[in-house]
Design a protein around this motif. Structure first.
Motif, short mmCIF file in Angstrom:
data_model
loop_
_atom_site.label_atom_id
_atom_site.label_comp_id
_atom_site.label_asym_id
_atom_site.label_seq_id
_atom_site.Cartn_x
_atom_site.Cartn_y
_atom_site.Cartn_z
N HIS A 152 0.81 -1.23 0.00
CA HIS A 152 0.00 0.00 0.00
C HIS A 152 0.85 1.28 0.00
CE1 HIS A 152 -3.56 -2.41 0.54
NE2 HIS A 152 -3.15 -2.88 1.71
N LEU A 153 1.94 1.28 -0.75
CA LEU A 153 2.81 2.45 -0.73
C LEU A 153 2.32 3.61 -1.59
CD1 LEU A 153 6.35 0.78 -0.91
CD2 LEU A 153 5.38 2.04 0.99
N GLU A 154 1.55 3.30 -2.60
CA GLU A 154 1.17 4.34 -3.56
C GLU A 154 0.31 5.42 -2.91
OE1 GLU A 154 1.03 1.11 -4.05
OE2 GLU A 154 2.63 0.91 -5.54
N GLY A 155 0.46 6.63 -3.44
CA GLY A 155 -0.44 7.71 -3.08
C GLY A 155 -0.06 8.50 -1.84
N HIS A 156 1.12 8.27 -1.29
CA HIS A 156 1.55 9.02 -0.12
C HIS A 156 2.51 10.13 -0.53
CE1 HIS A 156 0.01 5.30 1.64
NE2 HIS A 156 -0.21 6.00 2.73
N ASP A 157 2.58 11.15 0.30
CA ASP A 157 3.45 12.30 0.01
C ASP A 157 4.82 12.18 0.66
OD1 ASP A 157 1.37 14.07 -1.35
OD2 ASP A 157 0.39 13.64 0.55
N TYR A 158 4.88 11.50 1.80
CA TYR A 158 6.13 11.31 2.51
C TYR A 158 6.22 9.86 2.96
CZ TYR A 158 6.28 16.43 2.94
OH TYR A 158 6.30 17.78 2.69
#
Length: 390
Positions: A152-158
Motif C-alpha cells: 500500500h505504498l502508492e499515493g503518499h506524500d512522505y
C-alpha cells in the motif's frame, strides 16, 4: 480560540486483538501527537474476513472480538469520541459516523498511515497530506520491489521508516526510487514511568514465534523469521544462572520447537493471559528484570537498523535490554542499558554485564529512552519535516 491542527492516525488495533504491544505502537502516535497539541483522530479499517469470534471463525462485525477489543482500548485511553472502526466500505462504522469521517478527511492537515493501513479511497483521496510509516523495514520494500500491492505504498506524500540504515551502503534493502526518511519508535514517557518491580535475574520478552509474514528471498538468499534466529540461541539459559521467560505466541504445529525451548531452560508463558491488553502488556514489562530478544531474520540479515517498539518500552521502564543487533548499534550507544549481540558468546557476556551492575544499567536504560525515543522529540522531528504545526 484558534482551532487545533487536525491529524488522522491509522493503523491496526481491532485487526490485532489481544496483542497489547501492538496496540501501544498505534497508541503512542495518537497520544504523542495529542500531547504536542494536535487534534488527533484514530481511524481503522477492517474487512469482512478480518472480523472473527472467540474461536477464530468469521463473525458479524457487531459480534466480533475485533470490535470488542477496539472499544476496550479506545475507551481505556479516552479516545471513544475521536476514534472509528470502519467495516468494509463504510457499511458499518463504530464511533464517528462515515459522513463525519468524510468531513474529517476534508479538513485534516495530515494522515499518519502506519503500514499503509488506511486504503479506503473515499477517505484517502480527501486527505491533503499523507505520510506512510514503515514499521516492517525489509518486508515493505522487498514486497514493493516484487510488485506486491499489499504494501500500500502508492499515493503518499512522505515515506518514513524505522529502518534507520535504509539507503546507506551497509543496508541491502532496496529503496525502489523512494526517498525513505528516518524516524524512531516513539514512547510517551508519562505512560511508561520507571519501575523497580521484578527480579533483576528475570529476562523476559513478548514474541510471536513465526509472525504474520513468510521469509523473503533476496539475491539467492533466504531472509528468515524470528523462529530461525531464536533457534540459534536456544541453549542460552543453560550457559547462565538467570531465568529466561517468553510470553510466546506459538502454533501447536510447532510443538517440537516448544519442547526444545523448555528442555533448554526457557520458561514459556501465555501472552493471552499476561499481555493481551495495553495495561497487561505494560505490567508484564514493568515486572520484568530485563529483556532478552532476537529479531526477525529479515531485519538482521539486511542490517536494516530496525529497533523494536517493545524494547523501547522496556528501556522507558528502566529495564536493561539485551537484544540481537540489526545494525542499530550504528545509531545508538550500546554497552550500558542497551547491549547488542550477534553470537551466543556475546549474549552470555551481555547477561553477565547486566548482572554485574544492574542498577547502573537500569538508569542508563531510562536515559536512552529519554534521549532517543521520547515522543515529544521523535514526533516533533517528523512533523517538522512534513511542515505542519499544532
Amino acid at each position: 480560540m484558534a482551532r487545533l491542527t487536525t491529524v488522522v492516525v491509522s493503523g491496526a488495533i481491532g485487526n490485532k486483538p489481544f496483542k497489547g504491544g501492538e496496540a501501544w505502537v498505534r497508541l503512542s502516535w495518537v497520544l504523542g501527537l495529542r500531547k504536542l497539541g494536535f487534534d488527533v483522530y484514530f481511524v481503522e479499517h477492517i474487512a469482512r474476513y478480518g472480523c472473527v469470534d472467540a474461536h477464530g471463525a468469521v463473525a458479524a462485525f457487531e459480534n466480533s472480538v475485533n470490535l470488542a477489543y477496539f472499544k476496550q482500548v479506545t475507551e481505556l485511553f479516552g479516545l471513544s469520541d475521536t476514534a472509528a472502526l470502519v467495516y468494509e466500505n463504510g457499511e458499518q462504522v463504530h464511533g464517528l459516523a462515515y459522513s463525519e469521517l468524510l468531513e474529517l478527511a476534508e479538513t485534516a492537515e495530515l494522515l499518519v498511515n502506519i503500514s499503509g493501513h488506511l486504503a479506503l479511497a473515499p477517505l484517502t483521496h480527501r486527505l491533503r497530506c499523507k505520510v506512510y510509516l514503515d514499521i516492517d523495514p525489509g518486508f515493505t520494500q522487498f514486497w514493493h520491489a516484487a510488485g506486491n500491492a499489499g504494501s500500500h505504498l502508492e499515493g503518499h506524500d512522505y515515506y518514513f521508516t524505522i529502518g534507520e540504515n535504509i539507503g546507506s551502503p551497509v543496508c541491502c534493502i532496496p529503496t525502489n526510487g523512494i526517498r525513505w526518511r528516518l524516524t524512531r519508535q516513539p514512547v510517551v514517557l508519562e505512560h511508561w514511568p520507571v519501575s523497580d518491580g521484578g527480579s533483576p535475574d528475570r529476562f523476559t520478552t513478548v514474541a510471536s514465534w513465526r509472525g504474520p509474514y513468510g521469509p523473503i528471498q533476496h539475491s539467492g538468499k533466504t531472509l528468515g523469521l524470528k523462529v530461525h534466529e531464536f533457534r540459534k540461541f536456544i541453549q542460552l539459559p543453560e550457559s547462565v544462572k538467570q531465568e529466561f521467560e517468553i510470553a510466546l505466541d506459538i502454533h501447536p504445529a510447532d510443538e517440537k520447537d516448544l519442547r526444545l525451548l523448555r528442555e533448554h531452560g526457557w520458561r514459556i508463558v501465555d501472552p493471552l493471559a499476561l499481555a493481551a491488553g495495553p495495561c497487561e502488556f505494560r505490567e508484564y514489562v514493568r515486572n520484568s528484570g530485563a529483556e532478552f530478544s532476537v529479531a526477525q531474520g529479515v531485519y538482521v540479515g539486511t542490517e536494516s537498523g530496525w529497533f523494536s517498539d517493545r524494547t523501547v518500552r522496556y528501556l522507558a521502564s528502566g529495564k536493561p535490554v539485551l537484544v540481537q543487533d540489526t545494525g542499530f548499534s550504528r545509531n545508538y550507544p550500546v554497552g550500558e542499558g542497551l547491549i547488542a549481540f550477534r553470537t551466543v558468546e556475546q549474549a552470555v557476556a551481555g547477561v553477565e554485564q547486566i548482572a554485574a551492575d544492574y542498577d547502573k544499567h537500569c538508569r542508563s536504560a531510562r536515559a536512552l529512552a529519554e534521549t532517543y525515543f521520547d515522543s515529544d522529540k521523535v514526533l516533533s522531528d517528523l512533523i517538522s519535516e512534513v511542515g505542519i504545526a499544532p
